[in-house]
Design a protein around this motif. Structure first.
Motif, PDB file in Angstrom:
ATOM      1  N   VAL A  33     -68.475  29.021  59.697  1.00 61.46           N
ATOM      2  CA  VAL A  33     -69.884  28.906  60.151  1.00 61.46           C
ATOM      3  C   VAL A  33     -69.758  29.182  61.877  1.00 61.46           C
ATOM      4  O   VAL A  33     -68.805  29.390  62.357  1.00 61.46           O
ATOM      5  N   ILE A  34     -71.121  29.132  62.254  1.00 63.03           N
ATOM      6  CA  ILE A  34     -71.148  28.998  63.794  1.00 63.03           C
ATOM      7  C   ILE A  34     -71.633  27.559  64.164  1.00 63.03           C
ATOM      8  O   ILE A  34     -71.919  26.995  63.413  1.00 63.03           O
ATOM      9  N   THR A  35     -71.115  27.010  65.362  1.00 64.80           N
ATOM     10  CA  THR A  35     -71.353  25.624  65.645  1.00 64.80           C
ATOM     11  C   THR A  35     -72.336  25.749  66.839  1.00 64.80           C
ATOM     12  O   THR A  35     -72.122  26.498  67.925  1.00 64.80           O
ATOM     13  N   VAL A  36     -73.286  24.986  66.712  1.00 69.58           N
ATOM     14  CA  VAL A  36     -74.392  24.794  68.271  1.00 69.58           C
ATOM     15  C   VAL A  36     -74.295  23.246  68.246  1.00 69.58           C
ATOM     16  O   VAL A  36     -74.238  22.328  67.594  1.00 69.58           O
ATOM     17  N   ILE A  37     -73.798  23.187  69.702  1.00 73.66           N
ATOM     18  CA  ILE A  37     -73.522  21.722  70.366  1.00 73.66           C
ATOM     19  C   ILE A  37     -74.800  21.546  71.134  1.00 73.66           C
ATOM     20  O   ILE A  37     -75.144  22.419  72.184  1.00 73.66           O
ATOM     21  N   ILE A  38     -75.546  20.566  70.867  1.00 72.89           N
ATOM     22  CA  ILE A  38     -76.636  20.131  71.603  1.00 72.89           C
ATOM     23  C   ILE A  38     -76.660  18.902  72.509  1.00 72.89           C
ATOM     24  O   ILE A  38     -76.161  17.913  71.619  1.00 72.89           O
ATOM     25  N   ILE A  39     -76.670  18.572  73.622  1.00 78.00           N
ATOM     26  CA  ILE A  39     -76.441  17.697  74.408  1.00 78.00           C
ATOM     27  C   ILE A  39     -77.984  17.076  74.911  1.00 78.00           C
ATOM     28  O   ILE A  39     -78.343  17.830  75.732  1.00 78.00           O
ATOM     29  N   PHE A  40     -78.207  15.680  74.710  1.00 85.86           N
ATOM     30  CA  PHE A  40     -79.277  15.189  75.491  1.00 85.86           C
ATOM     31  C   PHE A  40     -78.785  13.998  76.240  1.00 85.86           C
ATOM     32  O   PHE A  40     -77.909  13.388  76.022  1.00 85.86           O
ATOM     33  N   ALA A  41     -79.437  14.183  77.618  1.00 88.87           N
ATOM     34  CA  ALA A  41     -79.220  12.994  78.466  1.00 88.87           C
ATOM     35  C   ALA A  41     -80.326  11.994  78.211  1.00 88.87           C
ATOM     36  O   ALA A  41     -81.332  12.476  78.091  1.00 88.87           O
ATOM     37  N   VAL A  42     -79.954  10.645  78.181  1.00 93.26           N
ATOM     38  CA  VAL A  42     -81.029   9.628  77.926  1.00 93.26           C
ATOM     39  C   VAL A  42     -80.765   8.450  78.569  1.00 93.26           C
ATOM     40  O   VAL A  42     -79.643   8.099  79.039  1.00 93.26           O
ATOM     41  N   LEU A  89     -70.954   5.966  73.915  1.00 89.91           N
ATOM     42  CA  LEU A  89     -70.638   4.666  74.030  1.00 89.91           C
ATOM     43  C   LEU A  89     -71.179   3.982  75.263  1.00 89.91           C
ATOM     44  O   LEU A  89     -71.500   2.935  75.301  1.00 89.91           O
ATOM     45  N   ASP A  90     -71.595   4.816  76.354  1.00 90.47           N
ATOM     46  CA  ASP A  90     -72.134   4.458  77.506  1.00 90.47           C
ATOM     47  C   ASP A  90     -73.565   4.459  77.206  1.00 90.47           C
ATOM     48  O   ASP A  90     -74.427   3.897  78.287  1.00 90.47           O
ATOM     49  N   GLY A  91     -74.067   4.941  76.447  1.00 90.48           N
ATOM     50  CA  GLY A  91     -75.575   4.753  76.073  1.00 90.48           C
ATOM     51  C   GLY A  91     -76.450   6.012  76.983  1.00 90.48           C
ATOM     52  O   GLY A  91     -77.506   6.035  76.584  1.00 90.48           O
ATOM     53  N   ILE A  92     -75.573   6.908  77.431  1.00 92.97           N
ATOM     54  CA  ILE A  92     -76.543   7.903  78.262  1.00 92.97           C
ATOM     55  C   ILE A  92     -76.340   9.234  77.643  1.00 92.97           C
ATOM     56  O   ILE A  92     -76.829  10.389  77.965  1.00 92.97           O
ATOM     57  N   ARG A  93     -75.917   9.442  76.504  1.00 91.64           N
ATOM     58  CA  ARG A  93     -76.113  10.801  75.872  1.00 91.64           C
ATOM     59  C   ARG A  93     -76.073  10.661  74.175  1.00 91.64           C
ATOM     60  O   ARG A  93     -75.740   9.795  73.696  1.00 91.64           O
ATOM     61  N   VAL A  94     -76.768  11.588  73.850  1.00 90.61           N
ATOM     62  CA  VAL A  94     -76.901  11.823  72.386  1.00 90.61           C
ATOM     63  C   VAL A  94     -76.409  13.455  71.917  1.00 90.61           C
ATOM     64  O   VAL A  94     -77.008  14.288  72.881  1.00 90.61           O
ATOM     65  N   LEU A  95     -75.548  13.635  71.251  1.00 91.53           N
ATOM     66  CA  LEU A  95     -75.000  14.780  70.831  1.00 91.53           C
ATOM     67  C   LEU A  95     -75.258  15.149  69.578  1.00 91.53           C
ATOM     68  O   LEU A  95     -75.133  14.329  68.532  1.00 91.53           O
TER      69      LEU A  95
END
Length: 213
Positions: free
Chosen positions: A10-19, A54-60
């Protein structure tokens, strides 16, 4: 449950949000809603796995699609993209790229992504001309990192645009993680990328997967 594709089925898409930490769960709920309502029904969709730092500032979001063409068709679906943009308008998209797995060790590792698993994501940002050399060095140094007693596997991904590599590591526990950044025996792991890339890492917990089982 989803798993890391060791042989690039498969191909992988890694999406990262700062929050902001107080918005982390709201963002997770919003992405889950979008995945369940729209994304999982698209041709070629394989999986979506959400992680909270775990530091609360990212969602992956670690997402998988059967082919790059399937993923591009999803991106070109204006109706679905408009719904997604409306849902996520209040959140900051930090990075989104397509990857393939280049290193996955040890061979016997359990690479299943399931809620509760602990993940270290090492992010390496480089000029495209440096990516190949960095991957060579990652391959040379991964066995040193795997001497850590709590690191279960290291899974390096390269972005197709040449500007990133990501190390998605499964951990048994993060209680002794600091050994990796302090103990002299792991010094090569902390140094091999210098001069080729910028490095940042966050520690995550898997909180959602689709499919669920």
């Amino acid at each position: 449950m989803p798993s890391i594709a060791k042989h690039n089925e498969v191909i992988t898409v890694i999406i990262i949000f700062a929050v902001e930490p107080e918005q982390q769960q709201e963002l997770i709920n919003t992405i889950v809603e979008f995945v369940e309502a729209d994304v999982k029904h698209q041709p070629g969709f394989v999986s979506s796995s959400l992680h909270k730092s775990l530091d609360g500032i990212r969602v992956l979001n670690y997402a998988q699609w059967k082919t790059l063409e399937d993923y591009k068709a999803f991106l070109n679906n204006s109706e679905i993209q408009a719904r997604g943009a409306a849902k996520l308008a209040n959140f900051h998209l930090l990075d989104s790229r397509v990857y393939e797995v280049t290193i996955s060790l040890p061979e016997s590792a359990d690479l299943t992504i399931s809620p509760g698993r602990l993940i270290h994501l090492g992010e390496f940002r480089m000029k495209p001309e440096n990516q190949s050399r960095l991957i060579e060095l990652e391959r040379e140094n991964v066995t040193i990192a795997l001497e850590h007693p709590d690191l279960l596997s290291a899974n390096f991904h390269r972005s197709l645009d040449g500007t990133r590599t990501m190390n998605y590591g499964f951990w048994q526990t993060l209680d002794n993680f600091e050994l990796l950044v302090k103990e002299p025996k792991f010094a090569p792991v902390r140094e091999y990328w210098q001069g080729l890339s910028e490095n940042e890492f966050h520690l995550y917990e898997v909180v959602f997967t689709e499919p669920h089982e």
